[in-house]
Motif scaffolding. Structure first.
Motif, short mmCIF file in Angstrom:
data_model
loop_
_atom_site.label_atom_id
_atom_site.label_comp_id
_atom_site.label_asym_id
_atom_site.label_seq_id
_atom_site.Cartn_x
_atom_site.Cartn_y
_atom_site.Cartn_z
N PHE A 213 -2.55 -51.57 -29.38
CA PHE A 213 -3.44 -51.58 -28.23
C PHE A 213 -3.21 -50.32 -27.43
O PHE A 213 -2.08 -50.06 -27.01
CB PHE A 213 -3.19 -52.83 -27.37
N ASP A 214 -4.26 -49.56 -27.24
CA ASP A 214 -4.17 -48.32 -26.46
C ASP A 214 -4.94 -48.52 -25.17
O ASP A 214 -6.17 -48.43 -25.14
CB ASP A 214 -4.76 -47.16 -27.27
N GLU B 159 -11.37 -53.45 -23.38
CA GLU B 159 -11.09 -54.89 -23.48
C GLU B 159 -11.47 -55.62 -22.19
O GLU B 159 -11.30 -55.11 -21.09
CB GLU B 159 -9.60 -55.09 -23.75
N LEU B 160 -11.99 -56.84 -22.36
CA LEU B 160 -12.25 -57.72 -21.23
C LEU B 160 -11.11 -58.71 -21.11
O LEU B 160 -10.85 -59.50 -22.02
CB LEU B 160 -13.57 -58.48 -21.41
N PHE B 161 -10.39 -58.67 -19.98
CA PHE B 161 -9.31 -59.61 -19.72
C PHE B 161 -9.80 -60.65 -18.72
O PHE B 161 -10.38 -60.31 -17.69
CB PHE B 161 -8.09 -58.90 -19.14
N LYS B 162 -9.52 -61.92 -19.02
CA LYS B 162 -9.95 -63.02 -18.14
C LYS B 162 -8.71 -63.74 -17.60
O LYS B 162 -7.92 -64.28 -18.35
CB LYS B 162 -10.86 -63.97 -18.91
N ILE B 163 -8.61 -63.72 -16.28
CA ILE B 163 -7.45 -64.30 -15.60
C ILE B 163 -7.94 -65.39 -14.66
O ILE B 163 -8.94 -65.21 -13.96
CB ILE B 163 -6.70 -63.23 -14.79
N ALA B 164 -7.25 -66.51 -14.64
CA ALA B 164 -7.58 -67.58 -13.70
C ALA B 164 -6.44 -67.74 -12.71
O ALA B 164 -5.26 -67.65 -13.08
CB ALA B 164 -7.81 -68.91 -14.43
N SER B 165 -6.80 -67.95 -11.44
CA SER B 165 -5.77 -68.06 -10.41
C SER B 165 -6.35 -68.74 -9.18
O SER B 165 -7.49 -68.51 -8.82
CB SER B 165 -5.27 -66.66 -10.03
N PRO B 166 -5.56 -69.58 -8.50
CA PRO B 166 -5.98 -70.06 -7.19
C PRO B 166 -5.88 -68.91 -6.20
O PRO B 166 -5.19 -67.92 -6.46
CB PRO B 166 -4.95 -71.16 -6.87
N ASP B 167 -6.57 -69.01 -5.08
CA ASP B 167 -6.60 -67.85 -4.17
C ASP B 167 -5.45 -67.83 -3.18
O ASP B 167 -5.48 -67.09 -2.20
CB ASP B 167 -7.95 -67.78 -3.43
N ASN B 168 -4.40 -68.62 -3.44
CA ASN B 168 -3.21 -68.52 -2.59
C ASN B 168 -2.13 -67.65 -3.22
O ASN B 168 -1.04 -67.51 -2.67
CB ASN B 168 -2.64 -69.91 -2.28
N TYR C 265 -4.68 -54.39 -9.93
CA TYR C 265 -5.88 -53.57 -10.09
C TYR C 265 -5.53 -52.09 -10.04
O TYR C 265 -6.06 -51.27 -10.81
CB TYR C 265 -6.92 -53.92 -9.03
N GLY C 266 -4.63 -51.73 -9.14
CA GLY C 266 -4.24 -50.33 -9.03
C GLY C 266 -3.59 -49.84 -10.31
O GLY C 266 -3.89 -48.74 -10.79
N ASN C 267 -2.68 -50.66 -10.86
CA ASN C 267 -1.99 -50.28 -12.09
C ASN C 267 -2.94 -50.20 -13.28
O ASN C 267 -2.90 -49.25 -14.07
CB ASN C 267 -0.87 -51.28 -12.41
N LEU C 268 -3.82 -51.20 -13.41
CA LEU C 268 -4.70 -51.26 -14.57
C LEU C 268 -5.66 -50.08 -14.60
O LEU C 268 -5.80 -49.40 -15.63
CB LEU C 268 -5.49 -52.57 -14.57
N TYR C 269 -6.31 -49.83 -13.49
CA TYR C 269 -7.37 -48.81 -13.53
C TYR C 269 -6.84 -47.40 -13.41
O TYR C 269 -7.58 -46.44 -13.67
CB TYR C 269 -8.42 -49.12 -12.47
N SER C 270 -5.56 -47.24 -13.07
CA SER C 270 -4.97 -45.90 -13.12
C SER C 270 -4.61 -45.54 -14.56
O SER C 270 -4.59 -44.36 -14.93
CB SER C 270 -3.72 -45.84 -12.25
N LYS C 271 -4.35 -46.56 -15.38
CA LYS C 271 -3.97 -46.33 -16.78
C LYS C 271 -5.12 -46.58 -17.74
O LYS C 271 -5.16 -46.02 -18.84
CB LYS C 271 -2.81 -47.25 -17.17
N ASN D 265 -2.81 -58.64 -25.04
CA ASN D 265 -2.38 -59.63 -24.07
C ASN D 265 -0.91 -59.46 -23.68
O ASN D 265 -0.53 -59.77 -22.55
CB ASN D 265 -2.63 -61.04 -24.61
N ILE D 266 -0.10 -58.99 -24.60
CA ILE D 266 1.28 -58.68 -24.25
C ILE D 266 1.31 -57.59 -23.18
O ILE D 266 2.07 -57.67 -22.20
CB ILE D 266 2.06 -58.21 -25.50
N TRP D 267 0.47 -56.59 -23.35
CA TRP D 267 0.38 -55.50 -22.36
C TRP D 267 -0.10 -56.03 -21.01
O TRP D 267 0.45 -55.68 -19.97
CB TRP D 267 -0.57 -54.43 -22.89
N LEU D 268 -1.14 -56.87 -21.03
CA LEU D 268 -1.67 -57.44 -19.79
C LEU D 268 -0.59 -58.22 -19.04
O LEU D 268 -0.41 -58.07 -17.83
CB LEU D 268 -2.86 -58.35 -20.09
#
Length: 308
Positions: free
Chosen positions: A94-95, A101-110, A120-126, A292-295
């Motif tokens: 995975f490069d 790639e589309l990553f789908k994450i689920a989370s409550p907003d707390n 977001y900062g880390n992902l979109y900088s790389k 997914n390991i990278w994510l």
């Protein structure tokens, strides 16, 4: 592209021998390349010929001439061997710098705000071409089924017990505090009796069979607070405190964030609510996926900025 007839009758070893013979066009060189004896190479060729019903190579002095059938199947043969090699050696990579790639994450907003800010900062900088989809929890959301069915790749939250087919890693710990308006009668401290009798606002129960740490603690100690209002989103609830005497018991990371934004008071609860351990969950289905390991690594990094 022509197919190899009766390929299911042939072992991978024989396919590799055939490829080497067709490439070298010489039995001796093929045997040397394969590191097997010349008689063994010749015996394998006879078996392959019998299976395919074609001589495949014809001797012409020092070299071998490919039959029409052999010439037609050689490209296909190389692709088959390459595919097998890829499967066996797990060369999938995975490069992030070029992946869309589309990553789908689920989370409550707390979940602590800094987690997603950092993520977001880390992902979109790389990885400028990546796509991120964040799914909020609903009352009918089942995180374990969603992971199993591939609806989401990762779920972030806190749980007491987890099924065996779900993997998880710890992200951070948070503590429970009381959030209320700055001039609330209990802004300077609250007793157990006052806490249980006060008017509370609480989040609507989210996720299948999911209760919050406060409700679980109170139930175990046969205590009950006076919940008079509910709100479906943690991030909306602080706004209900500004002009009321409602109390919101919530994780400190969210309380600290809103106390600064809305000039609210953060007060220690009079009961020893346990800390909340936030984890990321994923299914066995994606456990070995390089993407997914990278994510999951990026999520762990994002969550390590602050600990409560």
């Amino acid at each position: 592209m022509p197919a190899i007839k009766d390929i299911h009758l042939m072992e991978t070893k024989l396919l590799r021998i055939l490829d080497t013979i067709l490439t070298e066009k010489n039995i001796t060189k093929a045997a040397r390349s394969l590191r097997i004896s010349q008689p063994a190479t010749s015996a394998a060729l006879r078996k392959i010929r019998d299976t395919l019903g074609d001589p495949l190579v014809i001797s012409d002095g020092k070299t071998l001439i490919l039959t029409e059938r052999a010439a037609n199947i050689h490209i296909t043969l190389k692709k088959i061997l390459s595919d097998i090699e890829s499967i066996v050696s797990n060369k999938s990579v995975f490069d992030p710098s070029v992946s869309d790639e589309l990553f789908k994450i689920a989370s409550p907003d707390n979940v602590a705000h800094y987690v997603f800010s950092n993520l977001y900062g880390n992902l979109y900088s790389k990885s400028p071409n990546l796509k991120i989809e964040i799914n909020s929890f609903t009352q009918n959301f089942d995180p374990f089924t969603s992971l199993k069915d591939g609806v989401v790749d990762v779920v972030i939250g806190n749980w007491g017990e987890l099924p065996d087919n779900v993997h998880y890693s710890h992200l951070y710990d948070d503590k429970m505090v009381c959030l209320m308006r700055k001039n609330h009668p209990y802004a300077n401290g609250i007793t157990k009796k006052q806490y249980l009798e006060a008017q509370h606002i609480a989040p609507t129960q989210y996720s299948v069979g999911k209760r919050g740490v406060v409700d679980i603690y109170l139930s175990r100690h046969r205590l009950k607070r006076n919940v008079v209002a509910t709100m479906p989103f943690f991030n909306l609830t602080p706004y209900a405190l500004i002009n009321t005497d409602l109390i919101f018991t919530v994780n400190q990371s969210l309380a600290d964030f809103f106390s600064e934004k809305l000039d609210l008071a953060v007060v220690e609860p009079p009961l020893p609510f346990p800390k909340v351990s936030y984890t990321q969950l994923w299914h066995e289905r994606t456990h070995y996926s390089p993407a997914n390991i990278w994510l999951r690594k990026q999520i762990s990094i994002a969550a390590q900025t602050q600990v409560f």
